[in-house]
Motif scaffolding. Structure first.
Motif, PDB file in Angstrom:
ATOM      1  N   SER A  87     -10.725   4.727   2.740  1.00 26.88           N
ATOM      2  CA  SER A  87      -9.747   4.658   1.650  1.00 26.88           C
ATOM      3  C   SER A  87      -9.235   3.235   1.451  1.00 26.88           C
ATOM      4  CB  SER A  87      -8.577   5.611   1.924  1.00 26.88           C
ATOM      5  OG  SER A  87      -9.020   6.944   1.923  1.00 26.88           O
ATOM      6  N   ASN A 121     -13.196   6.630  -2.579  1.00 26.74           N
ATOM      7  CA  ASN A 121     -12.409   7.788  -2.994  1.00 26.74           C
ATOM      8  C   ASN A 121     -12.526   8.891  -1.947  1.00 26.74           C
ATOM      9  OD1 ASN A 121     -11.252   9.998  -4.253  1.00 26.74           O
ATOM     10  ND2 ASN A 121     -12.152   9.558  -6.236  1.00 26.74           N
ATOM     11  N   ASP A 142      -4.397  12.200  -1.382  1.00 27.14           N
ATOM     12  CA  ASP A 142      -5.254  11.027  -1.376  1.00 27.14           C
ATOM     13  C   ASP A 142      -5.475  10.594   0.076  1.00 27.14           C
ATOM     14  OD1 ASP A 142      -6.404   8.879  -3.283  1.00 27.14           O
ATOM     15  OD2 ASP A 142      -5.476   7.764  -1.639  1.00 27.14           O
ATOM     16  N   THR A 180      -5.530   7.747   1.418  1.00 29.10           N
ATOM     17  CA  THR A 180      -4.669   6.673   1.926  1.00 29.10           C
ATOM     18  C   THR A 180      -3.452   7.222   2.669  1.00 29.10           C
ATOM     19  OG1 THR A 180      -3.556   6.536  -0.214  1.00 29.10           O
ATOM     20  CG2 THR A 180      -5.371   4.984   0.182  1.00 29.10           C
ATOM     21  N   LYS A 239      -7.135   6.953  -7.130  1.00 27.87           N
ATOM     22  CA  LYS A 239      -5.792   6.992  -6.507  1.00 27.87           C
ATOM     23  C   LYS A 239      -4.831   7.410  -7.593  1.00 27.87           C
ATOM     24  CE  LYS A 239      -2.459   5.872  -3.534  1.00 27.87           C
ATOM     25  NZ  LYS A 239      -1.946   6.890  -2.706  1.00 27.87           N
TER      26      LYS A 239
END
Length: 135
Positions: free
Chosen positions: A72, A77, A92, A94, A130
């Motif tokens: 990430s 993705n 997500d 992240t 994101k």
């Protein structure tokens, strides 16, 4: 519900828009469950880690957290798609560390859908590199 049941649900509903490949990696710990490629030829692709939630905990191994976080941070993705009874949650990649530590109590941005699931919205959210909470 087991993870394989979530995979069947995802496969049967996302395969109109995304080419899905189930990954069962015994070679490299932490690799997510599904690699996807957009079938419309735009080159969009990414990874999805599937999880079944019991209680409020999203069980992610340290290897999964590290793999998803590293990818990430490189702009790949990655998403975590989890199901608890009749609700789907999408985060997500992240945010994987916070999700692993806090589960559903985590205050990071997530998307969620109750039955009947809005698959067109889910596909759009998965394809977004994101998000900031909106579509």
């Amino acid at each position: 519900m087991l993870e394989r049941d979530l995979w069947r649900l995802v496969r049967s509903n996302l395969n109109r828009e995304l080419l899905l490949t189930r990954i069962e990696s015994v070679v490299s710990a932490g690799v997510p469950d599904v690699y996807w490629t957009s079938i419309n030829g735009d080159g969009n692709n990414g990874w999805i880690e599937l999880k079944i939630i019991r209680g409020n905990r999203v069980r992610l191994s340290p290897e999964q957290v590290l793999w998803i976080l590293r990818q990430s941070q490189l702009g790949i993705n990655c998403k975590i798609l989890a199901r608890k009874v009749d609700t789907l949650y999408l985060w997500d990649g992240t945010d994987v560390s916070s999700i692993a530590e806090q589960g559903l109590r985590c205050e990071v941005v997530r998307k969620e859908w109750s039955k009947p699931f809005a698959w067109a919205e889910i596909i759009t959210a998965i394809r977004m590199p994101k998000w900031d909470g909106g579509f």
